[in-house]
Design an enzyme around this catalytic site. Sequence first.
Site, mmCIF file in Angstrom:
data_model
loop_
_atom_site.group_PDB
_atom_site.id
_atom_site.type_symbol
_atom_site.label_atom_id
_atom_site.label_comp_id
_atom_site.label_asym_id
_atom_site.label_seq_id
_atom_site.Cartn_x
_atom_site.Cartn_y
_atom_site.Cartn_z
ATOM 1 N N TYR A 86 -0.214 -29.289 35.329
ATOM 2 C CA TYR A 86 0.854 -27.989 35.284
ATOM 3 C C TYR A 86 1.770 -28.044 35.826
ATOM 4 O O TYR A 86 2.130 -28.894 36.857
ATOM 5 C CB TYR A 86 -0.032 -26.895 35.682
ATOM 6 C CG TYR A 86 -1.064 -26.191 35.088
ATOM 7 C CD1 TYR A 86 -1.139 -25.943 33.718
ATOM 8 C CD2 TYR A 86 -2.122 -25.930 35.804
ATOM 9 C CE1 TYR A 86 -1.977 -25.369 32.858
ATOM 10 C CE2 TYR A 86 -3.265 -25.290 34.988
ATOM 11 C CZ TYR A 86 -3.148 -24.987 33.495
ATOM 12 O OH TYR A 86 -4.109 -24.213 32.892
ATOM 13 N N ASN A 130 -1.363 -19.876 34.188
ATOM 14 C CA ASN A 130 -2.580 -19.315 35.049
ATOM 15 C C ASN A 130 -3.061 -20.051 36.120
ATOM 16 O O ASN A 130 -1.945 -19.894 37.131
ATOM 17 C CB ASN A 130 -3.995 -19.530 34.201
ATOM 18 C CG ASN A 130 -4.878 -18.322 34.302
ATOM 19 O OD1 ASN A 130 -4.302 -17.163 34.064
ATOM 20 N ND2 ASN A 130 -6.048 -18.541 34.897
ATOM 21 N N GLU A 132 -4.270 -20.046 38.808
ATOM 22 C CA GLU A 132 -4.599 -19.270 40.086
ATOM 23 C C GLU A 132 -3.135 -19.349 40.939
ATOM 24 O O GLU A 132 -3.178 -19.310 42.267
ATOM 25 C CB GLU A 132 -5.601 -19.942 41.156
ATOM 26 C CG GLU A 132 -6.974 -19.766 40.379
ATOM 27 C CD GLU A 132 -7.467 -20.446 39.069
ATOM 28 O OE1 GLU A 132 -7.419 -19.787 38.193
ATOM 29 O OE2 GLU A 132 -7.562 -21.866 39.340
ATOM 30 N N ASN A 189 -1.075 -21.737 27.449
ATOM 31 C CA ASN A 189 -2.127 -22.244 28.115
ATOM 32 C C ASN A 189 -3.365 -21.165 27.863
ATOM 33 O O ASN A 189 -3.062 -19.731 28.162
ATOM 34 C CB ASN A 189 -2.079 -22.122 29.863
ATOM 35 C CG ASN A 189 -3.417 -22.686 30.435
ATOM 36 O OD1 ASN A 189 -3.653 -23.616 30.493
ATOM 37 N ND2 ASN A 189 -4.099 -21.631 31.005
ATOM 38 N N GLU A 190 -4.318 -21.427 27.312
ATOM 39 C CA GLU A 190 -5.229 -20.523 27.082
ATOM 40 C C GLU A 190 -4.748 -19.177 26.249
ATOM 41 O O GLU A 190 -4.940 -18.014 26.868
ATOM 42 C CB GLU A 190 -6.237 -20.209 28.157
ATOM 43 C CG GLU A 190 -7.140 -21.172 28.660
ATOM 44 C CD GLU A 190 -8.254 -20.785 29.697
ATOM 45 O OE1 GLU A 190 -8.051 -19.809 30.387
ATOM 46 O OE2 GLU A 190 -8.949 -21.600 29.738
ATOM 47 N N GLU A 281 -9.762 -28.703 29.447
ATOM 48 C CA GLU A 281 -10.192 -28.462 30.830
ATOM 49 C C GLU A 281 -11.652 -28.366 30.881
ATOM 50 O O GLU A 281 -12.342 -27.454 30.018
ATOM 51 C CB GLU A 281 -9.803 -27.131 31.191
ATOM 52 C CG GLU A 281 -8.150 -27.106 31.433
ATOM 53 C CD GLU A 281 -7.785 -25.647 31.837
ATOM 54 O OE1 GLU A 281 -8.511 -24.906 32.583
ATOM 55 O OE2 GLU A 281 -6.774 -25.281 31.718
ATOM 56 N N TYR A 347 -11.016 -26.292 45.725
ATOM 57 C CA TYR A 347 -11.467 -26.182 44.494
ATOM 58 C C TYR A 347 -13.054 -26.907 44.322
ATOM 59 O O TYR A 347 -13.699 -26.873 43.326
ATOM 60 C CB TYR A 347 -10.512 -26.831 43.220
ATOM 61 C CG TYR A 347 -10.857 -26.026 42.092
ATOM 62 C CD1 TYR A 347 -10.081 -24.890 41.924
ATOM 63 C CD2 TYR A 347 -11.538 -26.492 41.066
ATOM 64 C CE1 TYR A 347 -10.404 -24.182 40.704
ATOM 65 C CE2 TYR A 347 -11.696 -25.967 39.684
ATOM 66 C CZ TYR A 347 -10.974 -24.803 39.580
ATOM 67 O OH TYR A 347 -11.045 -24.174 38.409
HETATM 68 C C1 GAL Z 1 -8.750 -21.736 33.164
HETATM 69 C C2 GAL Z 1 -7.171 -21.947 33.272
HETATM 70 C C3 GAL Z 1 -6.909 -22.689 34.355
HETATM 71 C C4 GAL Z 1 -7.452 -22.079 35.815
HETATM 72 C C5 GAL Z 1 -8.949 -22.334 35.478
HETATM 73 C C6 GAL Z 1 -9.692 -21.542 36.473
HETATM 74 O O1 GAL Z 1 -9.227 -20.822 32.260
HETATM 75 O O2 GAL Z 1 -6.667 -22.451 32.033
HETATM 76 O O3 GAL Z 1 -5.510 -22.279 34.405
HETATM 77 O O4 GAL Z 1 -7.178 -20.784 35.903
HETATM 78 O O5 GAL Z 1 -9.241 -21.461 34.393
HETATM 79 O O6 GAL Z 1 -9.635 -22.589 37.780
#
Ligand code: GAL
Length: 995
Positions: A86, A130, A132, A189-190, A281, A347
Amino acid sequence: MVLLQLLCGLLLAFSLYGGARSATHIPRQSPLQDVVTWDQYSFKINGTRLALWGGEMHPYRLPVPSLYLDILQKIKATGFNTVSIYIFWGIMEAKRGEVSFEGFRDLQPFFDAAKKAGLYVITRPGPYINAETTGGGFPGWGTYTPGLWRTSNATYVEAYQNYIRSVGEKIAANEITKGGPVILFQAENEYTGWQEPYTEDFEYENRLLKDIRASGVTIPITTNDAFPGGHFVGVDVYGYDSYPNGFDCAHPYTWAPDAVPEWLWGARIAINPEDPNAMFENQGGAIDGWGGAGGANCAILTGPDFERVFYKNQFAMSTTVWSIYMLYGGTNWGGIAFPGSYTSYDYGASIAEDRTLREKYYEIKLQANFGRVSPAYLTTRPQNIGASQGSFTGNQALKTTQVLDVVGNKTGFYVVRQTDASTHDTQAYKLTVPTSLGTLTIPAIGGSLALHGRDSKIHVVDYSAGSTHLLYSSAEIFTWATIDGKDVIVLYGNSGEVHETAFTFKDTTVPTAKVVSGRGSIQQKTLSSTSLAIQFTTSGQTVVQVGDKTTLYILDRENAYQFWVPPSPSNFAHVTAPREPIIIKGGYLLRSATTSEGRLAIIGDLNATTSLEIIAPQALTKTGVTFNGKPVSELKKTNYGSLVGRVSAVLPDVKLPDLKSLTWKTADSLPEIKKDYFDDLWTIANHTETVNPTTPKTPVVLYASDYGYHTGNILWRAHFNATGKETGFKLDVWGGTAFGYSIWLDEIFVGSFAGDWVQGNYEGTFKFLKSLTQGSSHVLTVLQDHMGLNENWAGAGEDFKTPRGIMSYSFVGSDETVISVWKVAGNLGGEDYVDKTRGPLNEGGLFAERQGWHLPEFDDRKWTSGKPTDGLPQAGVAFYRTTFDLNIPDGLDYPLSLVISNSTTNPHFRSKLYVNGYQYGKYVNHVGPQTSFPVPHGILNYKGKNTLAVSLWAMDEGGAQLASLDLKLTAKIQTGFGPVVNAPLTVWTPRFRAF
Ligand code: GAL
């Protein structure tokens, strides 16, 4: 939070689901280049078909560019070929119109490192990410920019122009078409769910694609739907995300029974049958929020068993674009985090925050290497989606997907897993499958196969490993290579499992197989005049010779974990060019292997003395083998052709400072409450209007962002003349989850809302301890925490604009009291932040931060002595500084953490930890969970002086202190990586108009 978002997304998607590309969708771009192409099976680079398998890291979460290569080599060493990143608009364009690539924001060092490591790059610059992050990546100034964001609204489109153009140009310059590593560009993104009444904004999608192209980008543009919901299908290659185990790290052993998402295939094939199955992802860990369970728990939730079950399910769906989020999480240093995340962004990923490798890393290595040597997989199709239960085994407790190469030589992959993904039961089974020898039941020699609990296996049928034809193998393949005319095949299974592998011979008679090394035994049976089956138990390491053309390494998982196929360094093209067939058993990490003049040079990391086994063409090792430049000792040839040797790990003790016995200096960081304090340089909060969708309830707008303050602590001052009737103050403060605030009336502490892990705003009523004289003038000071801006997952939503500040206030006992002036202070300069090196999110608005006391070389000689472990005896904010030296020799990767122990007496306090000026820890004692704050080499100066600074905000009358503060090693690794160049550790200089 994301789970909620996903649920909303699902609901929305099913109501909005438009199916495959329809007339409303904009047409695909005509090809602008011919280097990166694709068809329904996979991508091709320069005409060569390949899987893009890899995972995610965020350069901005590791502000030491010289360490990028460390992470990237670790990714490459798994067998992956792709890294996804990102890019964070909010830190690149913190002030509108000024896009900065300064310091850690420079993308070039990352692209250069990726090229050096030999990894392709997928760039994902948003504009929304997004991730986080504060504002989900949107800049703070977005909160006062009118109009709906993530729509075609002109104000938003204008807002992102500068950023997309600037970042697009940098990416374009690093495309593979120009010799760089970047192969794909993700838009948005999403873009999956929308705040009612809005729906998918095709005009926005169209516009964004045009803007990306206008910046010079020619590689394919992709997008990641949150699930295969058919959104933003106008991109070149549509893909989706999947987080099948959710984010509940507090219950890391709880799996949903039906969690294996087989339905993804059907959903996605309905959307883009002409593209490869692309998962941009796939869960590689989990988010953990304030009060959470910690990254180590998230690593259990998404551990090796999870990887076996869920990643192999991806394999079952012919996924040839597959990216794990995250492979390395890193750190939310400074104000990177949104309110649902704390400083650590570990994470629970395969590569931990301190850059060490978790067991799950080694499981990924097994799967990635298999993919790398299985070209037949690239043109497969799953044959029985939705009908996998009981298939091929007759056992209803199992699901088996048949994945067939429908183009090439008809290789079959059979992915077996439990019907109830969460079960710990063992299932015995036999696999009855079509083969080139007719339908066979495996094992043919007798007995049965077994699936133990949360596990999944990929059994192959008619699989080519060089000139060896595997009729089938229940033992899984790690890798194979043809070495000096012989095929070496590395097989593995769980310890103690029975497996069977069979061979077909074309030109020779069926040979016998024999054990040439190890304690294992084999049974063998001729299945036909051309085929032989052998049965064995995977335990330890056994080497079997099958005729004189094939060598099998039969391993249990533990042993398989130690095998590597080290890449040649700097071999960017290795996925498309032939590489030296070298397999090495070698312990903790092997980064690369190169040969010159008959000498093999291995570069790797050791956490213990390790034996090596080198399986390589003789010509490559005839003049010796070195490990990190030193000859490998006790090098011997085995009776079956490999070389064995030993490398000793030298892991000396190093001297670390005892922080509590250092000289610490301290100063008051809340002089703002003092009588003689002048707030003339503060920003007057006098706006009477705002474009923020939340309507203020106060006469003047008290949203910090409306005055340019978007991060860290915010201070408010209210001047008023008393009516004499005031007995207290009531106020509603918004700061985001786990925030808190404290109030002083003149110099007197009034009270705090200490905060918890639930509330993002709090209305409290606080009693004045003294009565006020009519007509007397006073100042109320409010110090609040700011936990980051909300994310903005829903398109056309405005969640990120949710204010941080004071929503309402009143005096108890006196409605008539008027606040004559409100003032606000945040980080010095606001959007014109001072420290360009450490960027816009490093500092907040504490007095100490505005003055730059956290920076190296600030002159604290006049300060008094005092330690954070002594603390302060009343509510307030104290600041502490000390320095210490480190001298950690080169060649050692000894990650360090600042460790605090939880205080149970006077528990309500907040601290920030600054290392050489970088804010590397935000600690909320009573909320947690983080007590260990990894600080990377390069932020810590491993060869010289370091400055450590700590702020301590005591929220209760009784004051507070840190129970302990230590600098601790979290691992001891001898490394072949280096050198690490420190991030710029710029020093304090006088700050213009610091107040
Ligand atoms: C996805 C999103 C990411 C991150 C992930 C959770 O839905 O595209 O940016 O937020 O969830 O860690």
